[in-house]
Design a protein around this motif. Structure first.
Motif, PDB file in Angstrom:
ATOM      1  N   ASP A  81      43.619  46.800  32.546  1.00  0.00           N
ATOM      2  CA  ASP A  81      43.071  48.111  32.891  1.00  0.00           C
ATOM      3  C   ASP A  81      44.160  49.180  32.880  1.00  0.00           C
ATOM      4  O   ASP A  81      43.943  50.298  32.397  1.00  0.00           O
TER       5      ASP A  81
ATOM      6  N   ASP B 193      34.842  45.849  27.288  1.00  0.00           N
ATOM      7  CA  ASP B 193      35.645  44.643  27.101  1.00  0.00           C
ATOM      8  C   ASP B 193      34.838  43.634  26.294  1.00  0.00           C
ATOM      9  O   ASP B 193      33.748  43.227  26.692  1.00  0.00           O
TER      10      ASP B 193
ATOM     11  N   HIS C 147      34.719  50.106  33.187  1.00  0.00           N
ATOM     12  CA  HIS C 147      34.579  48.916  32.338  1.00  0.00           C
ATOM     13  C   HIS C 147      33.115  48.548  32.159  1.00  0.00           C
ATOM     14  O   HIS C 147      32.349  48.456  33.112  1.00  0.00           O
TER      15      HIS C 147
END
Length: 381
Positions: free
Chosen positions: A85, A98, A135
């Motif tokens: 990150d 991701d 994310h």
């Protein structure tokens, strides 16, 4: 997070032009965009640097490098996610998908064993507010793997999943239409002997024939029912493109021929190519160069793939190639276009009413240097 943030003396890159001006942020949103500099004492002077939308990354396996920093070394997943990150946000990326592989074709790989730990660690860090970038999850379905569909059915229930791609890396088609390139790539990557490579190739071909078509259709059906964005992968022929368009896919990842890329673009699929392809001057697999595709006007999205810092650098290089991509259009390939393709309408450009996901960068003779990054108006780098 301050209730109001004023950023001034900046070259603000909007979706259509570059404005010398001032941006006002209130409660995490872009409130005002004004030409000229602010004289208010609380305004932050950016010194004439570029102010751009935070980058949106749709396809990166960068986390895997932190899960296995050296061969045979397994790193704790929670620590790996936070290190990943930090690298992501330092590259100016404020939203990252991701990419987690379902169906590892590496005979010595650990992707399958690491998958639950990676997914759980991302979800826990995001829920706890420990990540600086936002994310999301991109499930990469290797449809020639015998267990891909059953694993996908289990993982697609995770709320962070928002993008799914379907791929088949068996030899003789798509990315590896040339058998010798396939052998060179996998023998080098997995350190296989000639005999091991022969057995590996034969098994992948057999798996593809048995599983790929059935599992591809089943994955697409599940995604359509759930409203998830879909991406094709390594389309090489018009038949591949027609199938992808028929499945309602939004993105064409890494098409391997000009024919497939231009046909995808014409049918409304957003063509995604690797930013490292731009930075390095070509494909490491011997397929089409992204810069050549840009010259044809058929490049829509860039992805850092395996090297986060390549994303912003590639956009700056793209704008300098004289191929119809000025800086706003080039920056859109790493912000607005990927955001819209993934169904994110609240970010990706500098416009009042949208999220204040932003980055400040200096231009050092064509190399962008990230100075500050904000996510929803809060400084994260």
């Amino acid at each position: 997070m301050p209730a109001e943030l004023i950023l001034t003396n900046a070259r603000v890159v909007t979706a259509g032009r570059v404005i010398d001006g001032t941006l006002v942020i209130r409660d995490g949103l872009i409130a005002e965009l004004n030409e000229g500099n602010s004289q208010l004492p609380q305004a932050q002077d950016l010194g004439g640097d570029y102010l751009m939308p935070g980058l949106v990354e749709l396809h990166t396996d960068n986390l895997e490098k932190h899960m296995t920093p050296r061969p045979g070394v397994d790193w704790p997943s929670a620590s790996a996610v936070l290190t990943h990150d930090a690298q992501i946000v330092a590259a100016g990326i404020t939203t990252v998908f991701d990419a987690l592989s379902i169906g590892d074709i590496n005979p010595r790989g650990k992707r399958m064993q690491q998958l639950p730990a990676m997914l759980d660690a991302i979800a826990h860090a995001e829920a706890a507010g420990d990540t600086r970038a936002e994310h999301r999850l991109h499930l990469r379905c290797e449809v020639c793997h015998p267990d891909a569909l059953s694993l996908f059915r289990d993982l697609v229930e995770q709320p962070l999943v928002q993008l799914v791609s379907v791929m088949d890396h068996s030899p003789g088609q798509r990315q590896f239409a040339h058998a010798q390139k396939y052998r060179e790539y996998y023998m080098g990557k997995y350190h296989l002997s000639e005999a091991e490579m022969d057995a590996f190739s034969d098994q992948q071909i057999a798996n593809s024939r048995q599983h790929s078509d059935r599992q591809r259709r089943a994955v697409v059906d599940i995604c359509q029912a759930r409203g998830l964005a879909l991406a094709s992968h390594d389309d090489a022929t018009l038949a591949h493109v027609e199938e992808s368009a028929g499945f309602g896919m939004a993105i064409a990842e890494f098409p391997t021929t000009f024919e497939a890329a231009e046909a995808s673009h014409a049918r409304g699929l957003k063509v995604l190519m690797g930013a490292p392809n731009i930075v390095r001057g070509g494909s490491h697999s011997g397929n089409i160069a992204a810069a050549d595709l840009a010259r044809r006007g058929a490049l829509d999205i860039l992805s850092s793939d395996y090297y986060p810092a390549s994303l912003l650098q590639a956009a700056f290089m793209l704008s300098a190639l004289g191929n119809g991509y000025d800086l706003p259009k080039a920056i859109a390939t790493v912000s607005l276009a990927p955001a819209r393709a993934a169904g994110l309408d609240d970010r990706g450009e500098i416009r009042p009413g949208l999220r204040a996901d932003l980055l400040q960068a200096s231009d050092r003779h064509g190399l962008p240097v990230v100075r500050q990054v904000w996510r929803q108006g809060r400084r994260v780098f």
